[in-house]
Design an enzyme around this catalytic site. Structure first.
Site, PDB file in Angstrom:
ATOM      1  CD  GLN A  71      -2.978  -0.903   2.326  1.00  0.00           C
ATOM      2  OE1 GLN A  71      -2.861  -1.597   3.318  1.00  0.00           O
ATOM      3  NE2 GLN A  71      -3.936   0.008   2.202  1.00  0.00           N
ATOM      4  CG  HIS A  72       0.413   3.397   2.378  1.00  0.00           C
ATOM      5  ND1 HIS A  72      -0.949   3.650   2.481  1.00  0.00           N
ATOM      6  CD2 HIS A  72       0.732   2.613   3.439  1.00  0.00           C
ATOM      7  CE1 HIS A  72      -1.406   3.042   3.567  1.00  0.00           C
ATOM      8  NE2 HIS A  72      -0.419   2.417   4.163  1.00  0.00           N
ATOM      9  CG  ASP A 230       0.109  -5.016   1.646  1.00  0.00           C
ATOM     10  OD1 ASP A 230      -0.724  -4.204   2.096  1.00  0.00           O
ATOM     11  OD2 ASP A 230       1.334  -4.897   1.831  1.00  0.00           O
TER      12      ASP A 230
END
Length: 469
Positions: A71-72, A230
């Site tokens: 992520q991110h 994830d």
């Protein structure tokens, strides 16, 4: 027997699993490494995907594919879809000051929670965009689209750059969009004003798909699932239900739970993410997890098995010795500049077994704090599902229930992010209202043997650690 493929494009590697779409049975798999570091060119993810797919025997016989991803991460594309600069990953903390600035500019933590369900920290995409705008203004100006690692890989699988698949064809899902800092899990809409607050101008953002909505097809005609982050993929792969808290001990440490309603935490400890089923996924992430154990193994000069034996040879509480595991700074609590610390050494505890035990307990105490934060928002917490690379350690499995104070379920080691992505692919392929039921096998349940003094001692020492943000 229709086959589906799930992809986990994680921080460290790409894993590909091919599963029976009806039963979830693993048919074959492959993996390939990603480069080290906190910034990576996305082309490395594509290369690793191709290598992992080849190692899995190829994907020509699968009917649908979906991608779960770290992520991110900030992936910036120009008008032609070219990568503007290497992607900044979730564990890149250079945007810590940008996070503080953004919090102040919107009016404080409560304003961010109301807008996006989270309080910015260095991990989130919006803070990285602010860092880019301040430190690399030319690259910020070139950025015509912003997406996440799983979005980018799904886009590549769709034939990006050919057949008119430009940046306006990017897609994502609720789970991953909810970790950007400019999408609201409550309204299901982007907050473009917050994107502009970070980047300095508007940009193309991926269209947010529903949980089982198709993202198109590959050039070979295979269906593409929307993919997800994830943690949402792992929850889907594990079949988590209300009352379960997934504790994942990998590169990062994660505690997350499936919830029916969005949550908000003005302290910033819990991020009010969405999940991959239309529900929500309150989540706490730590930056220090399995690598804490790896660092202790390096200090002691031992391998995984010997380290585990050492930790179990020492008594609970390690004779009062406590490791505060902030070896890379920390995200929760938000202490990006903190360092690790070892407290309470005495002559009788300065031996390998006590250090090994303190390392395992310190890492697990950090995750126990994460579970407490999820519970404090009213999310049911009845059982821990323990996964991730460190769950393979006998010491971690046996000590976990004592530190966490809850029953612990340990599924057979597996690639649950990739499995969740494959389950999503099967869901898209079926066209059903709910994902297929894929049972888990070989789940080991551990009894609770609580040792609250370990948590109490850790809490005392944790507050001695540097707190400078």
């Amino acid at each position: 027997m229709p086959l589906v493929a799930g992809v986990d494009t994680s921080t460290q590697s790409c894993k590909v699993v091919v599963c029976d779409a009806d039963s979830g049975e693993l048919v074959r798999s492959g993996a390939a490494a990603h480069p080290d570091g906190t910034e990576v060119h996305p082309d490395a993810w594509w290369d690793a995907f191709q290598q992992a797919s080849a190692a899995a025997g190829g994907l020509d016989d699968v009917e649908a594919i979906a991608v779960g991803g770290q992520q991110h991460g900030m992936v910036c594309l120009d008008e032609d879809g070219a990568v503007v600069r290497p992607a900044l990953l979730w564990n890149d903390t250079r945007s810590a000051q940008a996070a503080l600035d953004l919090i102040d500019e919107l009016g404080g933590p409560a304003a961010w929670v109301e807008a996006t369900g989270l309080v910015p920290v260095a991990s989130f995409t919006v803070t990285k965009l602010r860092w880019l705008a301040r430190h690399e203004p030319e690259n910020a100006a070139r950025t015509a689209a912003v997406c996440l690692p799983h979005d980018w890989l799904t886009w590549k699988l769709s034939g990006a750059g050919s057949d008119g698949a430009g940046i306006d064809t990017l897609v994502t899902d609720r789970g991953d969009a909810s970790g950007t800092g400019y999408w609201s899990p409550t309204t299901g809409e982007y907050r473009r004003d917050l994107l502009e607050l970070g980047l300095g101008h508007d940009a193309v953002l991926p269209r947010v798909l529903g949980p089982s909505e198709t993202a198109g097809r590959t050039p070979s005609g295979q269906l593409l699932g929307p993919g997800t982050g994830d943690n949402a993929a792992s929850a889907l792969g594990l079949g988590a239900v209300s009352g379960d808290v997934i504790v994942s001990i990998g590169t990062s440490g994660v505690a997350c739970a499936v919830a029916e309603r969005p949550v908000g935490d003005v302290s910033g400890a819990v991020a009010g993410f969405a999940d991959a089923t239309g529900r929500f996924l309150p989540l706490v992430a730590t930056m220090n997890a399995a690598r804490v154990l790896a660092a202790a193994e390096r200090i002691l000069g031992v391998g995984h098995d010997e380290f585990s034996d050492l930790a179990l040879a020492a008594p609970a509480g390690a004779g009062g010795m406590v490791l505060v595991p902030y070896l890379e700074g920390e995200r929760t609590p938000n202490r990006p500049d903190a360092t690790g610390a070892l407290h309470g050494m005495r002559l009788e505890t300065t031996n390998p077994a006590y250090l090994a035990r303190a390392s395992v307990e310190g890492m697990l105490c950090g995750l126990a704090d994460a579970v407490d934060a999820v519970r404090a928002l009213g999310t049911p917490v009845e059982r821990i599902i323990l996964v991730g690379g460190a769950a393979r350690s006998r010491a971690v499995r046996e000590i976990a229930s004592a530190v966490l104070g809850l029953p612990v379920s340990v599924p057979q080691p597996g690639e649950y992010v990739a499995r969740g992505a494959a389950r999503q692919a099967a869901w898209v392929l079926s066209g059903a209202a709910e994902p297929p039921q894929w049972p888990l096998a070989d789940v080991v349940e551990t009894e609770v043997a609580s040792t609250p003094q370990v948590r109490e001692r850790y809490a005392e020492v944790r507050e001695l650690t540097a707190t400078r943000p």
